[in-house]
Each structure stands twice: as C-alpha cells, then as structure tokens.
Motif scaffolding. Structure first.
Motif, PDB file in Angstrom:
ATOM      1  N   ILE A   1      -4.443  -9.591  -9.735  1.00  0.00           N
ATOM      2  CA  ILE A   1      -3.803  -9.553  -8.416  1.00  0.00           C
ATOM      3  C   ILE A   1      -2.911  -8.320  -8.291  1.00  0.00           C
ATOM      4  CG2 ILE A   1      -2.169 -10.727  -6.882  1.00  0.00           C
ATOM      5  CD1 ILE A   1      -3.239 -13.381  -8.105  1.00  0.00           C
ATOM      6  N   ALA A   2      -2.179  -8.002  -9.363  1.00  0.00           N
ATOM      7  CA  ALA A   2      -1.311  -6.818  -9.353  1.00  0.00           C
ATOM      8  C   ALA A   2      -2.133  -5.552  -9.141  1.00  0.00           C
ATOM      9  CB  ALA A   2      -0.515  -6.734 -10.649  1.00  0.00           C
ATOM     10  N   ASP A   3      -3.289  -5.470  -9.793  1.00  0.00           N
ATOM     11  CA  ASP A   3      -4.170  -4.312  -9.608  1.00  0.00           C
ATOM     12  C   ASP A   3      -4.566  -4.173  -8.139  1.00  0.00           C
ATOM     13  OD1 ASP A   3      -4.096  -3.810 -12.342  1.00  0.00           O
ATOM     14  OD2 ASP A   3      -6.063  -4.725 -12.724  1.00  0.00           O
ATOM     15  N   GLU A   4      -4.922  -5.298  -7.521  1.00  0.00           N
ATOM     16  CA  GLU A   4      -5.331  -5.278  -6.114  1.00  0.00           C
ATOM     17  C   GLU A   4      -4.169  -4.885  -5.200  1.00  0.00           C
ATOM     18  OE1 GLU A   4      -7.087  -9.098  -5.288  1.00  0.00           O
ATOM     19  OE2 GLU A   4      -8.667  -8.788  -6.766  1.00  0.00           O
ATOM     20  N   LEU A   5      -2.991  -5.469  -5.448  1.00  0.00           N
ATOM     21  CA  LEU A   5      -1.823  -5.134  -4.625  1.00  0.00           C
ATOM     22  C   LEU A   5      -1.432  -3.668  -4.790  1.00  0.00           C
ATOM     23  CD1 LEU A   5       0.381  -8.327  -5.103  1.00  0.00           C
ATOM     24  CD2 LEU A   5      -0.893  -7.648  -3.052  1.00  0.00           C
ATOM     25  N   GLU A   6      -1.575  -3.152  -6.004  1.00  0.00           N
ATOM     26  CA  GLU A   6      -1.267  -1.741  -6.236  1.00  0.00           C
ATOM     27  C   GLU A   6      -2.267  -0.849  -5.496  1.00  0.00           C
ATOM     28  OE1 GLU A   6       0.106   1.041  -9.949  1.00  0.00           O
ATOM     29  OE2 GLU A   6      -1.434  -0.455 -10.350  1.00  0.00           O
ATOM     30  N   ALA A   7      -3.539  -1.204  -5.558  1.00  0.00           N
ATOM     31  CA  ALA A   7      -4.568  -0.420  -4.870  1.00  0.00           C
ATOM     32  C   ALA A   7      -4.358  -0.423  -3.354  1.00  0.00           C
ATOM     33  CB  ALA A   7      -5.957  -0.961  -5.209  1.00  0.00           C
ATOM     34  N   LEU A   8      -3.808  -1.519  -2.823  1.00  0.00           N
ATOM     35  CA  LEU A   8      -3.551  -1.628  -1.392  1.00  0.00           C
ATOM     36  C   LEU A   8      -2.216  -0.998  -0.978  1.00  0.00           C
ATOM     37  CD1 LEU A   8      -4.794  -5.282  -0.887  1.00  0.00           C
ATOM     38  CD2 LEU A   8      -5.869  -3.203   0.029  1.00  0.00           C
ATOM     39  N   GLY A   9      -1.421  -0.569  -1.962  1.00  0.00           N
ATOM     40  CA  GLY A   9      -0.165   0.110  -1.668  1.00  0.00           C
ATOM     41  C   GLY A   9       1.034  -0.796  -1.475  1.00  0.00           C
ATOM     42  N   TYR A  10       0.935  -2.068  -1.893  1.00  0.00           N
ATOM     43  CA  TYR A  10       2.053  -2.995  -1.737  1.00  0.00           C
ATOM     44  C   TYR A  10       3.039  -2.947  -2.899  1.00  0.00           C
ATOM     45  CZ  TYR A  10      -0.486  -5.105   2.134  1.00  0.00           C
ATOM     46  OH  TYR A  10      -1.135  -5.313   3.315  1.00  0.00           O
TER      47      TYR A  10
ATOM     48  N   LEU B   1       7.239  -2.621 -14.968  1.00  0.00           N
ATOM     49  CA  LEU B   1       7.715  -3.516 -13.928  1.00  0.00           C
ATOM     50  C   LEU B   1       6.855  -3.318 -12.693  1.00  0.00           C
ATOM     51  CD1 LEU B   1      11.578  -2.956 -14.121  1.00  0.00           C
ATOM     52  CD2 LEU B   1      10.249  -4.824 -15.133  1.00  0.00           C
ATOM     53  N   LEU B   2       6.644  -4.382 -11.966  1.00  0.00           N
ATOM     54  CA  LEU B   2       5.959  -4.315 -10.687  1.00  0.00           C
ATOM     55  C   LEU B   2       7.030  -4.334  -9.606  1.00  0.00           C
ATOM     56  CD1 LEU B   2       2.909  -4.290 -10.236  1.00  0.00           C
ATOM     57  CD2 LEU B   2       3.064  -6.699  -9.639  1.00  0.00           C
ATOM     58  N   VAL B   3       7.129  -3.239  -8.854  1.00  0.00           N
ATOM     59  CA  VAL B   3       8.162  -3.123  -7.812  1.00  0.00           C
ATOM     60  C   VAL B   3       7.482  -2.969  -6.451  1.00  0.00           C
ATOM     61  CG1 VAL B   3       9.867  -2.090  -9.363  1.00  0.00           C
ATOM     62  CG2 VAL B   3       8.344  -0.627  -8.069  1.00  0.00           C
ATOM     63  N   PRO B   4       8.115  -3.495  -5.411  1.00  0.00           N
ATOM     64  CA  PRO B   4       7.518  -3.347  -4.081  1.00  0.00           C
ATOM     65  C   PRO B   4       7.669  -1.913  -3.581  1.00  0.00           C
ATOM     66  CG  PRO B   4       9.630  -4.469  -3.933  1.00  0.00           C
ATOM     67  CD  PRO B   4       9.339  -4.287  -5.388  1.00  0.00           C
ATOM     68  N   THR B   5       6.635  -1.438  -2.927  1.00  0.00           N
ATOM     69  CA  THR B   5       6.696  -0.147  -2.247  1.00  0.00           C
ATOM     70  C   THR B   5       7.304  -0.387  -0.860  1.00  0.00           C
ATOM     71  OG1 THR B   5       4.533  -0.484  -1.280  1.00  0.00           O
ATOM     72  CG2 THR B   5       4.605   0.668  -3.418  1.00  0.00           C
ATOM     73  N   GLU B   6       7.451   0.658  -0.100  1.00  0.00           N
ATOM     74  CA  GLU B   6       7.942   0.496   1.272  1.00  0.00           C
ATOM     75  C   GLU B   6       7.021  -0.447   2.047  1.00  0.00           C
ATOM     76  OE1 GLU B   6       8.638   3.197   5.228  1.00  0.00           O
ATOM     77  OE2 GLU B   6       9.030   4.131   3.273  1.00  0.00           O
ATOM     78  N   ARG B   7       5.734  -0.271   1.863  1.00  0.00           N
ATOM     79  CA  ARG B   7       4.758  -1.154   2.534  1.00  0.00           C
ATOM     80  C   ARG B   7       4.929  -2.596   2.056  1.00  0.00           C
ATOM     81  NH1 ARG B   7      -1.857  -0.587   2.736  1.00  0.00           N
ATOM     82  NH2 ARG B   7      -2.104  -2.216   4.295  1.00  0.00           N
ATOM     83  N   GLY B   8       5.142  -2.791   0.767  1.00  0.00           N
ATOM     84  CA  GLY B   8       5.343  -4.126   0.223  1.00  0.00           C
ATOM     85  C   GLY B   8       6.604  -4.778   0.752  1.00  0.00           C
ATOM     86  N   ARG B   9       7.678  -4.003   0.835  1.00  0.00           N
ATOM     87  CA  ARG B   9       8.937  -4.547   1.377  1.00  0.00           C
ATOM     88  C   ARG B   9       8.770  -4.952   2.833  1.00  0.00           C
ATOM     89  NH1 ARG B   9      10.699  -0.338  -1.816  1.00  0.00           N
ATOM     90  NH2 ARG B   9      10.948   1.060  -0.041  1.00  0.00           N
ATOM     91  N   ALA B  10       8.037  -4.153   3.595  1.00  0.00           N
ATOM     92  CA  ALA B  10       7.789  -4.486   5.001  1.00  0.00           C
ATOM     93  C   ALA B  10       6.968  -5.766   5.118  1.00  0.00           C
ATOM     94  CB  ALA B  10       7.082  -3.331   5.703  1.00  0.00           C
ATOM     95  N   GLU B  11       5.999  -5.932   4.241  1.00  0.00           N
ATOM     96  CA  GLU B  11       5.163  -7.135   4.260  1.00  0.00           C
ATOM     97  C   GLU B  11       5.973  -8.378   3.900  1.00  0.00           C
ATOM     98  OE1 GLU B  11       1.770  -9.227   5.031  1.00  0.00           O
ATOM     99  OE2 GLU B  11       2.057  -7.085   5.313  1.00  0.00           O
ATOM    100  N   VAL B  12       6.836  -8.260   2.892  1.00  0.00           N
ATOM    101  CA  VAL B  12       7.694  -9.381   2.507  1.00  0.00           C
ATOM    102  C   VAL B  12       8.627  -9.740   3.664  1.00  0.00           C
ATOM    103  CG1 VAL B  12       9.563 -10.097   0.964  1.00  0.00           C
ATOM    104  CG2 VAL B  12       7.535  -8.964   0.027  1.00  0.00           C
ATOM    105  N   ALA B  13       9.203  -8.747   4.327  1.00  0.00           N
ATOM    106  CA  ALA B  13      10.098  -9.008   5.455  1.00  0.00           C
ATOM    107  C   ALA B  13       9.346  -9.702   6.596  1.00  0.00           C
ATOM    108  CB  ALA B  13      10.736  -7.712   5.942  1.00  0.00           C
TER     109      ALA B  13
END
Length: 100
Positions: free
Chosen positions: A29-38, A52-64
């Motif tokens: 799942i982490a590989d997929e989320l990384e490939a999608l830019g999250y 560590l797996l950290v959220p990108t700007e796109r990931g933070r926006a998705e979580v929000a």
C-alpha cells in the motif's frame, strides 16, 4: 493508511500495528501511495537504517478533505440517532473490530 499518517512520519511497522495488517500488505500500500504522490519515504532521524512514511502536500490535502467528509457524515448520523447513540455505536464498532 491515510488515517494513520502524521506530519512527523511513521515506520511501516507502526502502520502495520495500528491497522492490524501484515507489514508486507502495508509495504504494498505504501508503494502505491508513494507512486500516487500521497507519501514519501524519508530516513528516520533516530535510526539510519529505517525509513519513515511522511505525507506529501498532496497527502496532507487528502487527509484534510477526508477529515471534513467524515465530520460531515458523523454530524448527519448524530442528528439522525443522537450524539450519545453515535458514541455508543463507535464503541461497539471498535470492540467488534478487535474481536477477530
């Protein structure tokens, strides 16, 4: 996994523990989320061998956005059945999720 993202990042083993999934599943799942830019993998400052797996700007926006959507859904449920019943439902679901 997005529900368990934190700004400072987490190790895959922590995601596995929190979600109850095998580390191999979390890795996929982490590989997929990384490939999608999250998310991005960054070195763990406390252990040079770990990542560590950290959220990108796109990931933070998705979580929000997800947080806002869930809050809206929960408000609607609370309106329909009452806040006390919603709290009881949450407790029941948590118990059920850990029963297996």
């Amino acid at each position: 996994m997005l529900a368990y993202l934190v700004p400072e990042g987490r190790r895959l083993s922590e995601f596995a523990e929190l979600s109850g999934q095998h580390k191999q599943v979390i890795g996929t799942i982490a590989d997929e989320l990384e490939a999608l830019g999250y998310v991005a993998r960054v070195p763990d400052p406390t252990d040079g061998r770990a990542k560590l797996l950290v959220p990108t700007e796109r990931g933070r926006a998705e979580v929000a956005a997800s947080t806002r959507i869930i809050a809206g859904l929960e408000a609607g449920i609370a309106e329909a059945i009452g806040a006390d019943r919603l709290a009881e439902l949450r407790r029941d679901l948590m118990r059920a999720s850990t029963a297996f």
